[in-house]
Write an enzyme that holds these catalytic residues in place. Structure first.
Site, PDB file in Angstrom:
ATOM      1  N   TYR A   7      -5.788   0.570  -8.607  1.00 43.10           N
ATOM      2  CA  TYR A   7      -5.219   0.628  -7.261  1.00 43.10           C
ATOM      3  C   TYR A   7      -5.184  -0.762  -6.640  1.00 43.10           C
ATOM      4  O   TYR A   7      -4.143  -1.215  -6.159  1.00 43.10           O
ATOM      5  CB  TYR A   7      -6.065   1.582  -6.414  1.00 43.10           C
ATOM      6  N   GLN A  66       2.407   1.843  -3.400  1.00 41.18           N
ATOM      7  CA  GLN A  66       1.422   2.323  -4.360  1.00 41.18           C
ATOM      8  C   GLN A  66       0.956   3.740  -4.046  1.00 41.18           C
ATOM      9  O   GLN A  66       0.798   4.578  -4.943  1.00 41.18           O
ATOM     10  CB  GLN A  66       0.219   1.372  -4.373  1.00 41.18           C
ATOM     11  N   GLU A  67       0.759   4.024  -2.776  1.00 39.28           N
ATOM     12  CA  GLU A  67       0.207   5.311  -2.359  1.00 39.28           C
ATOM     13  C   GLU A  67       1.184   6.463  -2.570  1.00 39.28           C
ATOM     14  O   GLU A  67       0.814   7.519  -3.085  1.00 39.28           O
ATOM     15  CB  GLU A  67      -0.204   5.256  -0.881  1.00 39.28           C
ATOM     16  N   SER A  68       2.418   6.285  -2.152  1.00 39.00           N
ATOM     17  CA  SER A  68       3.343   7.425  -2.124  1.00 39.00           C
ATOM     18  C   SER A  68       4.763   7.111  -2.561  1.00 39.00           C
ATOM     19  O   SER A  68       5.599   8.013  -2.626  1.00 39.00           O
ATOM     20  CB  SER A  68       3.403   8.000  -0.708  1.00 39.00           C
ATOM     21  N   MET A 108       0.827  -1.202   0.000  1.00 38.30           N
ATOM     22  CA  MET A 108       0.000   0.000   0.000  1.00 38.30           C
ATOM     23  C   MET A 108       0.866   1.258   0.000  1.00 38.30           C
ATOM     24  O   MET A 108       0.607   2.211  -0.732  1.00 38.30           O
ATOM     25  CB  MET A 108      -0.923   0.001   1.225  1.00 38.30           C
TER      26      MET A 108
END
Length: 226
Positions: free
Chosen positions: A167, A80-82, A77
């Protein structure tokens, strides 16, 4: 990698340490030294023996144990997020490594969203809530993290939104191959100069007596860390 610490002259970053090393050594030697220093800072043995310093890996392990969420899911996560950037801000205002929205941050009690430790812990808490809400279904929990629980309930699963579908798909792919958790080191925002010095001494005590060790030690001493 950026490490902010407290010093008499204000905030000093990891880049400042490397810049000082570069002035004393050739470019190739400086790159070797900085890489070795980064890896040493990220070792579990050092992190376990320090009071203010943690590796990102250690934070994710702690969050995994505390909230019962797999390490692989949390790190996937974050990638993928940042891309593991603690200062990341999305176009919609999501903040930090786990890209938490301001209203969500309030609900989670996240006071310092750009503090890596606090942000990762909050993100782990939030995804654990979503997993519980959707009976442990990872796809639905991830979709809810991205698009909101009401949307997932309305569609009975991952909604037909391109962004949300990508996502979920991307995170599952990262989990399968393993996230690229960086050699990055977190230093507590409340750490005093004395505590940071103690941690650096701990680090140096566990490094072999090599030329790169001596360069690093001299550099840190000149910057008033030792």
């Amino acid at each position: 990698m950026k490490i902010s610490v407290v010093s008499p002259g204000g905030n000093i970053t990891y880049e400042d340490v490397i810049a000082s090393i570069t002035q004393k050594t050739s470019k190739s030697d400086a790159n070797t030294n900085s890489g070795a220093f980064a890896r040493a800072l990220n070792t579990t043995t050092v992190a376990e023996g320090t009071s203010t310093t943690k590796s990102y890996k250690d934070i994710f392990i702690e969050a995994s144990r505390k909230y019962g969420v797999s390490y692989d899911l949390l790190t996937a996560m974050a990638q993928q997020e940042s891309g593991f950037n603690p200062e990341a801000v999305s176009r919609t205002g999501a903040m930090g490594i786990m890209q938490i929205m301001p209203e969500t941050a309030k609900g989670l009690g996240l006071e310092h969203p750009f503090d890596a430790y606090e942000n990762i812990m909050a993100g782990a808490k939030y995804i654990s809530q979503k997993l519980k809400e959707f009976g442990g279904n990872v796809e639905k929990a991830l979709a809810a993290y991205n698009a909101g629980s009401s949307v997932v309930k309305n569609y009975g699963g991952v909604p037909p939104y391109g962004e949300t579908q990508s996502y979920v798909r991307n995170i599952k792919a990262i989990m399968k191959r393993g996230a690229d958790v960086p050699y990055a080191n977190y230093i507590s925002r409340d750490a005093s100069k004395e505590e940071v010095e103690a941690d650096l001494k701990k680090l140096l005590s566990q490094m072999p007596d090599t030329e790169e060790y001596r360069v690093l030690r001299n550099t840190l001493a000149e910057m008033n860390y030792l």
